[in-house]
Design a protein around this motif. Structure first.
Motif: not given
Lengths: 341, 306
Positions: B147-159, B236-239
């Protein structure tokens, strides 16, 4: 221990309060503990107009403590990275208020509370989805939780088995709205509306609900999806996603669950006998009148069962009173009774 | 200027349905020859389903491992009975293959053994602090909650903690909920304890529709899935840009090999993701969805399908 013996520790009655009047009436009518939430998405009943700000929370804690009762604060949603400060502040605020426990589900919240406020007792929320004793041991070993609220998925023998192997006491749901899914692991609401209990503290949120009188009957919709259609005169309940009438292979029925409430009054002797620590009443979103009614009945029932478990039986007037405030005006033993599963 | 990102690996999630032994073994024979890198194995939904016993699962794991696949054993999503905990012990103590934990009880058993493990979709990792805590206990990969979004994933990946891989559920019917109740048995008016294995009749679950005929859920025993198929091939590009390490495809009764081929070809740059996604979506009985990824209701298809 025989069912006839008196247990060493009485069952604790834990009642819901969505506002200060509910908290006061719960205390006045015999709740041992009251659980509340703050006015944001840090708790799983993040509804408009509900919950406590700094002032009412402080008044509530003073009121309960003056009468020797306890207050728990539910901080049981799952923070996303951008919102972390709200959960951190909420934990600090609960500690400053001198509440008797924080009920949490997310590891980051439990970890922060444990390190920053080591004296603040922690309970694992039902949203933590601990259905087995290995999961309970995990939370006990890492965060020193003192109690776990069990998801409404286990049969009575399973509850007993978990208790025999659990390092901490168990709190079980006794009455109120019935989650059919394992709490903390249900995304149905966000699938249809974008908001879920885990992320936003809401299930089937009111802003996504539409009621429409049509020639076919009263239709209830959630996020545009038809949840139910009621014939004239047929009582229409709130369109919680899992309690609608849907079609599966040409049969239309309550495919997931009927609109019904959990009621375990008749199980009290067994719950007392096995040594359950506390009975939880669902319904922080309900009115002070609901809290009054349900607290009164459960106080009387727990006391009667403790006086004489062998002679205990739910009184017809108790069942009548609870029936009046039940969803769909019907009740079930839920998963405690194996045939329901 | 784009940042060169490593090509994500392709994973096949566990089969979530009850297929007969023969179908299951045939399916994995084809998977052995497919371009998938990682295969998750095991019954994760219902302990009454016994298409394969533990020894047969482990033999299958060896077979796929010999075919060059990284094999991970997945644990049950809902653990209630003592017999299920005993089976969990056997899985966690297999001594050979990495285990995917789908319940915190499994996380405990794996961490006390000092094993490194994968956090499955059943573990609620909604923020970087939780991920860091679990990485400290041995988590080497996490599957983002669907249920999480790309935006949340971006924040997760940063940390993201060092050494932890990120896996995203990119294709299949979404796992949405688990219950004590078996909805398939209920549909047939059978008690759960005498279900007569009716799940065998529904290799992709039972579709749930509104009374206006709008399909939106699928019942799979005690699990509820989306009727719509999540398809993030267009993303795919965003992933890649988000440095996702593993892309998970969830098996369906038909066409899984074509899905894996499409993802693999797009990852190699041999096919256009938009066009490949359109081809796949045309075969779906109840359409595609990408709403969660876009931060919207999960059942929506947000990206244009023109």
């Amino acid at each position: 221990m025989s069912i006839l013996s008196t247990p060493s520790k009485p069952l604790e009655l834990v009642c819901p309060a969505g506002n200060l009047p509910s908290l006061k009436t719960a205390v006045d009518h015999g709740a041992d503990s009251v659980y509340i939430g703050f006015r944001n998405d840090t708790n799983a009943r993040h509804f408009p107009g509900l919950n406590f700000d700094a002032k009412t929370a402080s008044q509530g804690v003073q009121y309960a403590h003056a009468k020797g009762r306890r207050v728990f604060v539910a901080l049981n949603t799952f923070p996303q990275p951008s919102g972390w400060e709200r959960w951190q502040r909420a934990v600090d605020q609960a500690a400053d208020l001198g509440v008797d426990a924080v009920i949490a589900a997310d590891i980051s919240v439990l970890d922060y509370a444990r390190r920053r406020h080591p004296d603040l007792p922690l309970h694992l929320s039902v949203q933590g989805s601990a259905t087995n004793y290995e999961a309970i041991r995990f939370y006990h070993e890492h965060f020193g939780i003192r109690r776990v609220v069990l998801p409404r998925v286990l049969s009575l023998p399973q509850v007993r088995h978990v208790l025999e192997n659990s390092p901490v006491g168990l709190e079980v749901f006794g009455f109120g709205g019935l989650c059919i899914m394992v709490e903390g692991r249900c995304l149905l609401s966000s699938y249809v509306t974008g908001e879920s209990p885990n992320m936003c503290g809401v299930c089937s949120p009111a802003k996504a609900v539409r009621w429409e009188e049509t020639p076919r009957g009263l239709e209830t919709r959630l996020g545009g999806l038809l949840i139910d259609r009621h014939a004239p005169g047929e009582p229409a309940g709130y369109p919680t996603l899992c309690k609608g009438r849907f079609t599966v292979a040409d049969q239309t029925y309550y495919a997931i669950e009927e609109p019904t409430s959990l009621n375990t009054l008749e199980l009290l002797p067994e719950l007392q006998d096995m040594g359950i620590a506390a009975i939880k009443i669902e319904g922080r979103q309900r009115s002070p009148a609901y809290v009054t009614q349900v607290t009164k009945v459960w106080r009387a029932a727990i006391d009667a069962c403790r006086r004489n478990a062998a002679a205990y039986a739910p009184k017809p007037e108790w069942l009548r009173e609870l029936g009046k405030v039940s969803e769909g005006r019907q009740t079930t033993l839920g998963a405690y009774h194996r045939t329901w599963q | 200027m784009t940042i060169e990102a490593r090509t994500p690996k392709l994973a096949l999630g566990p089969v979530l349905y009850y297929w007969p032994k023969e179908k299951l073994l045939d399916f994995y024979e084809q998977i052995a020859a497919s371009p998938v890198d990682i295969v998750y194995l095991g019954e994760t939904i219902c302990s009454k389903r016994r298409a394969l016993n533990t020894e047969e699962w482990l033999a299958l794991a060896e077979r796929l491992s010999a075919a060059g696949k990284e094999v991970v054993l997945s644990t049950m999503a809902l653990l209630e009975a003592e017999s299920e905990l005993k089976a969990l012990h056997r899985w966690c103590e297999n001594g050979r293959f990495t285990v995917e934990a789908n319940d915190m009880g499994a996380v405990r058993l794996l961490s006390v053994r000092g094993a490194s493990f994968v956090l499955g979709t059943g573990i609620n990792v909604y923020n970087d602090r939780t991920l860091r805590f679990l990485a400290g206990l041995g988590a080497k990969r996490w599957v983002m909650p669907v249920e999480l979004s790309a935006e949340t994933l971006a924040a997760m990946q940063a940390e993201r903690p060092a050494g932890v891989e990120t896996e995203v559920f990119v294709y299949g019917r979404l796992p949405l909920a688990y219950s004590a109740r078996c909805f398939t048995a209920r549909h047939h008016d059978l008690p759960k304890d005498d279900c007569r294995f009716r799940c065998l009749d529904y290799p992709e679950g039972l579709t749930v529709s509104t009374r206006e005929g709008q399909a939106f859920l699928a019942l799979n025993g005690i699990q509820t899935q989306s009727a719509q198929t999540c398809n993030l091939l267009r993303e795919l590009a965003e992933l890649r840009q988000l440095k996702v390490d593993v892309l998970r495809v969830s098996p369906q009764a038909e066409g899984t090999e074509a899905v894996l081929d499409a993802f693999a070809a797009c990852l190699r740059g041999e096919r256009d993701p938009d066009q490949a996604a359109r081809t796949l979506n045309a075969t779906l009985p109840h359409g595609a969805c990408d709403g969660y990824w876009q931060g919207q209701p999960g059942l929506r298809q947000v990206t244009e399908t023109a």
